[in-house]
Design a protein around this motif. Sequence first.
Motif, mmCIF file in Angstrom:
data_model
loop_
_atom_site.group_PDB
_atom_site.id
_atom_site.type_symbol
_atom_site.label_atom_id
_atom_site.label_comp_id
_atom_site.label_asym_id
_atom_site.label_seq_id
_atom_site.Cartn_x
_atom_site.Cartn_y
_atom_site.Cartn_z
ATOM 1 N N CYS A 137 12.764 -0.233 6.694
ATOM 2 C CA CYS A 137 12.067 0.308 5.523
ATOM 3 C C CYS A 137 12.529 -0.369 4.240
ATOM 4 O O CYS A 137 11.782 -0.436 3.260
ATOM 5 C CB CYS A 137 12.287 1.815 5.425
ATOM 6 N N LYS A 163 8.060 -2.669 2.270
ATOM 7 C CA LYS A 163 7.630 -1.850 1.142
ATOM 8 C C LYS A 163 6.127 -1.589 1.159
ATOM 9 O O LYS A 163 5.642 -0.630 0.559
ATOM 10 C CB LYS A 163 8.012 -2.530 -0.176
ATOM 11 N N GLU A 191 -0.130 0.290 0.053
ATOM 12 C CA GLU A 191 0.107 1.443 -0.807
ATOM 13 C C GLU A 191 -0.894 1.486 -1.948
ATOM 14 O O GLU A 191 -1.408 2.548 -2.308
ATOM 15 C CB GLU A 191 1.531 1.433 -1.353
ATOM 16 N N GLY A 210 0.005 6.538 -2.670
ATOM 17 C CA GLY A 210 1.454 6.524 -2.499
ATOM 18 C C GLY A 210 1.899 6.738 -1.063
ATOM 19 O O GLY A 210 1.364 7.578 -0.351
ATOM 20 N N SER A 241 5.355 7.307 -0.171
ATOM 21 C CA SER A 241 6.733 7.467 -0.639
ATOM 22 C C SER A 241 7.702 7.912 0.442
ATOM 23 O O SER A 241 8.916 7.730 0.311
ATOM 24 C CB SER A 241 6.763 8.473 -1.796
ATOM 25 N N THR A 242 7.221 8.527 1.519
ATOM 26 C CA THR A 242 8.105 9.009 2.569
ATOM 27 C C THR A 242 8.373 7.896 3.575
ATOM 28 O O THR A 242 7.433 7.354 4.168
ATOM 29 C CB THR A 242 7.490 10.223 3.303
ATOM 30 N N ARG A 253 6.092 4.881 7.221
ATOM 31 C CA ARG A 253 5.859 5.353 5.859
ATOM 32 C C ARG A 253 4.654 6.283 5.862
ATOM 33 O O ARG A 253 3.689 6.065 6.592
ATOM 34 C CB ARG A 253 5.617 4.182 4.898
ATOM 35 N N SER A 302 2.369 9.342 3.160
ATOM 36 C CA SER A 302 2.197 9.907 1.828
ATOM 37 C C SER A 302 2.710 11.338 1.803
ATOM 38 O O SER A 302 2.875 11.977 2.841
ATOM 39 C CB SER A 302 0.712 9.884 1.434
ATOM 40 N N ASP A 303 2.963 11.852 0.608
ATOM 41 C CA ASP A 303 3.422 13.230 0.459
ATOM 42 C C ASP A 303 2.298 14.110 -0.093
ATOM 43 O O ASP A 303 2.521 15.057 -0.832
ATOM 44 C CB ASP A 303 4.660 13.301 -0.437
#
Length: 233
Positions: free
Chosen positions: A74, A78, A83, A88, A90-91, A110, A112-113
């Motif tokens: 991770c 990126k 993204e 996003g 972000s997690t 990865r 999203s939240d």
Amino acid sequence: MITEPELDGEWEPARPAEVVQDTVVPGARAPRRPWQWVVAAVVATSALWAGGLYAFGDRTAEPEIRYRVTDDLCGQFKAPTLEGLLGGLSTAVPEVGSRHAALDWASCTRSSDRPVSSGTFYLTAAIELHKKTDPAAEFPLDTPLSRMFVHDGGWESVPGLGEEALVTPTGTGDGLQLRVRDGGAVFTIIVSMLGGAGSSDPRVDPLPDPDREALVAAAAEDARALMAALRTS
């Protein structure tokens, strides 16, 4: 993905096989998220399935090693292009995988939240580093496991990415799986959307809905960036 088995020594059916234990990198693992177990299963299934191939064929030459496997993928993955396209992510959950004389691997998931009701994009990247046999021969083949998660449309070539790159839609049709081979390294990127279909909650923004061409281009760009970050020669 499916490769020839990467074992040392000759095949000796009359003698009981010696069990070789992988050396797992120390350190606590984060809880597995959706798609992360898929990557681990692909690697494990690869070694078992290829064992049958090895019994009937000669070993190929050792592949060129141009990349390294990191404990925290991770940190290198990126995914800025995806993204920007999907919102996003972000997690991040790394999986250190294992290290072996024949095969090293690691993965990163990865997501999203976003609120659950809106659905979530999951993005998984993995690297397999084959050190004993060249993965080229079986790279274009579907495995039984991969057919569970890909669309019937089959694999399409992606030019200008590694020595060989293939992409296919996922089974739900709103994601993709991209595989790239370069020397002894095989990179996999899986994009999938889970939940949120038909949500009518006015308080929740709908998920982005990029077209397939844009999604493939973004995944290819982020794969290229990950390869550059892990390249050693």
